[in-house]
Design a protein around this motif. Sequence first.
Motif, PDB file in Angstrom:
ATOM      1  N   UNK A 198       0.809  -1.218   0.000  1.00 56.43           N
ATOM      2  CA  UNK A 198       0.000   0.000   0.000  1.00 56.43           C
ATOM      3  C   UNK A 198       0.841   1.266   0.000  1.00 56.43           C
ATOM      4  N   UNK A 199       1.963   1.261   0.747  1.00 55.69           N
ATOM      5  CA  UNK A 199       2.805   2.455   0.779  1.00 55.69           C
ATOM      6  C   UNK A 199       3.393   2.776  -0.591  1.00 55.69           C
ATOM      7  N   UNK A 200       3.761   1.744  -1.343  1.00 52.40           N
ATOM      8  CA  UNK A 200       4.305   1.967  -2.687  1.00 52.40           C
ATOM      9  C   UNK A 200       3.209   2.375  -3.674  1.00 52.40           C
ATOM     10  N   UNK A 201       2.002   1.867  -3.446  1.00 51.15           N
ATOM     11  CA  UNK A 201       0.898   2.218  -4.345  1.00 51.15           C
ATOM     12  C   UNK A 201       0.581   3.707  -4.303  1.00 51.15           C
ATOM     13  N   UNK A 202       0.886   4.360  -3.171  1.00 52.20           N
ATOM     14  CA  UNK A 202       0.591   5.789  -3.054  1.00 52.20           C
ATOM     15  C   UNK A 202       1.299   6.597  -4.140  1.00 52.20           C
ATOM     16  N   UNK A 206      -0.927   9.783 -14.735  1.00 51.94           N
ATOM     17  CA  UNK A 206      -0.193  10.519 -15.776  1.00 51.94           C
ATOM     18  C   UNK A 206      -0.338   9.842 -17.128  1.00 51.94           C
ATOM     19  N   UNK A 207      -0.219   8.524 -17.151  1.00 56.12           N
ATOM     20  CA  UNK A 207      -0.340   7.805 -18.423  1.00 56.12           C
ATOM     21  C   UNK A 207      -1.747   7.912 -18.990  1.00 56.12           C
ATOM     22  N   UNK A 208      -2.758   7.842 -18.116  1.00 55.24           N
ATOM     23  CA  UNK A 208      -4.144   7.989 -18.586  1.00 55.24           C
ATOM     24  C   UNK A 208      -4.364   9.388 -19.160  1.00 55.24           C
ATOM     25  N   UNK A 209      -3.862  10.407 -18.453  1.00 58.34           N
ATOM     26  CA  UNK A 209      -4.009  11.774 -18.951  1.00 58.34           C
ATOM     27  C   UNK A 209      -3.259  11.975 -20.264  1.00 58.34           C
ATOM     28  N   UNK A 210      -2.063  11.397 -20.371  1.00 59.13           N
ATOM     29  CA  UNK A 210      -1.310  11.495 -21.621  1.00 59.13           C
ATOM     30  C   UNK A 210      -2.027  10.826 -22.777  1.00 59.13           C
ATOM     31  N   UNK A 228      -2.528  17.936 -12.307  1.00 60.66           N
ATOM     32  CA  UNK A 228      -2.876  17.442 -10.973  1.00 60.66           C
ATOM     33  C   UNK A 228      -2.046  16.237 -10.566  1.00 60.66           C
ATOM     34  N   UNK A 229      -1.794  15.350 -11.509  1.00 60.29           N
ATOM     35  CA  UNK A 229      -0.963  14.181 -11.196  1.00 60.29           C
ATOM     36  C   UNK A 229       0.486  14.582 -10.961  1.00 60.29           C
ATOM     37  N   UNK A 230       0.973  15.588 -11.695  1.00 59.57           N
ATOM     38  CA  UNK A 230       2.331  16.084 -11.460  1.00 59.57           C
ATOM     39  C   UNK A 230       2.475  16.619 -10.029  1.00 59.57           C
ATOM     40  N   UNK A 231       1.542  17.485  -9.638  1.00 63.58           N
ATOM     41  CA  UNK A 231       1.598  18.086  -8.310  1.00 63.58           C
ATOM     42  C   UNK A 231       1.442  17.028  -7.221  1.00 63.58           C
ATOM     43  N   UNK A 255      -8.990   9.181  -2.952  1.00 62.50           N
ATOM     44  CA  UNK A 255      -9.889  10.346  -2.925  1.00 62.50           C
ATOM     45  C   UNK A 255      -9.274  11.518  -3.684  1.00 62.50           C
ATOM     46  N   UNK A 256      -7.953  11.700  -3.526  1.00 65.08           N
ATOM     47  CA  UNK A 256      -7.269  12.782  -4.252  1.00 65.08           C
ATOM     48  C   UNK A 256      -7.353  12.578  -5.756  1.00 65.08           C
ATOM     49  N   UNK A 257      -7.203  11.330  -6.207  1.00 64.13           N
ATOM     50  CA  UNK A 257      -7.316  11.037  -7.644  1.00 64.13           C
ATOM     51  C   UNK A 257      -8.722  11.351  -8.138  1.00 64.13           C
ATOM     52  N   UNK A 258      -9.737  10.964  -7.363  1.00 61.67           N
ATOM     53  CA  UNK A 258     -11.126  11.248  -7.756  1.00 61.67           C
ATOM     54  C   UNK A 258     -11.382  12.753  -7.816  1.00 61.67           C
ATOM     55  N   UNK A 259     -10.808  13.494  -6.878  1.00 63.03           N
ATOM     56  CA  UNK A 259     -10.981  14.950  -6.876  1.00 63.03           C
ATOM     57  C   UNK A 259     -10.342  15.566  -8.121  1.00 63.03           C
TER      58      UNK A 259
END
Length: 395
Positions: free
Chosen positions: A80-84, A92-96, A140-143, A170-174
Amino acid sequence: MTHQPASIFANCSRYYGELEDVFQVCVNSTNPCQSMERIETAITISNVDYYSSLVLFSIAGLMNIYCLFVLLPLYRKLQNDSKKKYIFLITRCIAGLLAACAWLLIQCIYLKSIAPANGIVPGYVLALVLYIGSIYVLLGSYVSMAGILYLGVLKPIIFNQYLTLQVVYIAVCIIFFIAIVLSIPLAIFQASIAIPVSIKCTDKSCNPLVTLIHFFLVTGSLVITNIILSFVLISLLRHRKVFMKLDTESNASLNSAIRLLAWTLFAVILISIGEVIPFVFMEIRRHAGTITGCYWFYHASEIISEASFALIESSIWSVALIMDPLINVILDKTVSRQAKNQVRSMKNQCFRLAQTITGHFSRKKKIEEEKEVCQEQTTQTELIFPPRPEQLINI
């Protein structure tokens, strides 16, 4: 008998085809032949822009798909810690991928193949939604990834105790929610500017307001992203300088994170150049006054400038969208190891498949050779021991 006026292109060294019929009415030009040559140069630049965009953004889409192909299996195996951290690489890949699809829809399909029609074109609005939304998701993913690196290195207690995986989700959904909320109305109004629709958005009504809002949103997002990434990068560099000799393994991971963050900052700077400069240039040109076809003919050099800016913008975006997933795979050791394992696994599978195919054909060939040997032995036996007369009678 009516007198036909002489063509303004009569003294030109060659015939310019249908363009002469279009600009024949622009009789106030001081050098129509030179203007026509510049217009043809602008058309050539636009064609280069179109075909290069078709190739480069297709490559960018494939690169982002490959990045997802590497990251998704890896993500399922991580703690879980690495998944963060890696959830934002996936974002980023989805946005690209969305940005590459949007560029292909807007520049290579809609603007090249389909003329603007009355009413909102759903495909055009969809392309604008993907384009605008992908910008905000990407930033948003960069930040967010920079924040994860900052907390993981400099604030480990907050990272471990308060920043849970659920908070990251939750941050990703936001991020996606804000991108959708901002992109849909902006896309509709921008489409209404380019295409006559029921929503009137002219230069005297909503056009200046929509343009101003979009400019401040995009510019503000880019500036904030650059500031945050620069702050985190400087903080990590200072941290590495202080603890350089304490833990070699941690320093290796920190160096990888710094390299990835430095590339991210460079990519944001590229995107900023590709977004802000052409936007400002086009707005300056739009406020110059009413622009007609003859205006472009009289100021043909400006068409070359606009076509060149469009080419520069698409080239910057395509390079950023191609390099971003590639750098993610190369600079991150875990992702790079996963990619190498996948390549090795694919090679083994191809080798086994080739062995299976060649083994099938070799077995088939061996059976045929054995049959031929048996037939030859039977023929030789008959020649050495010919049948007896009573056998012939029986036959």
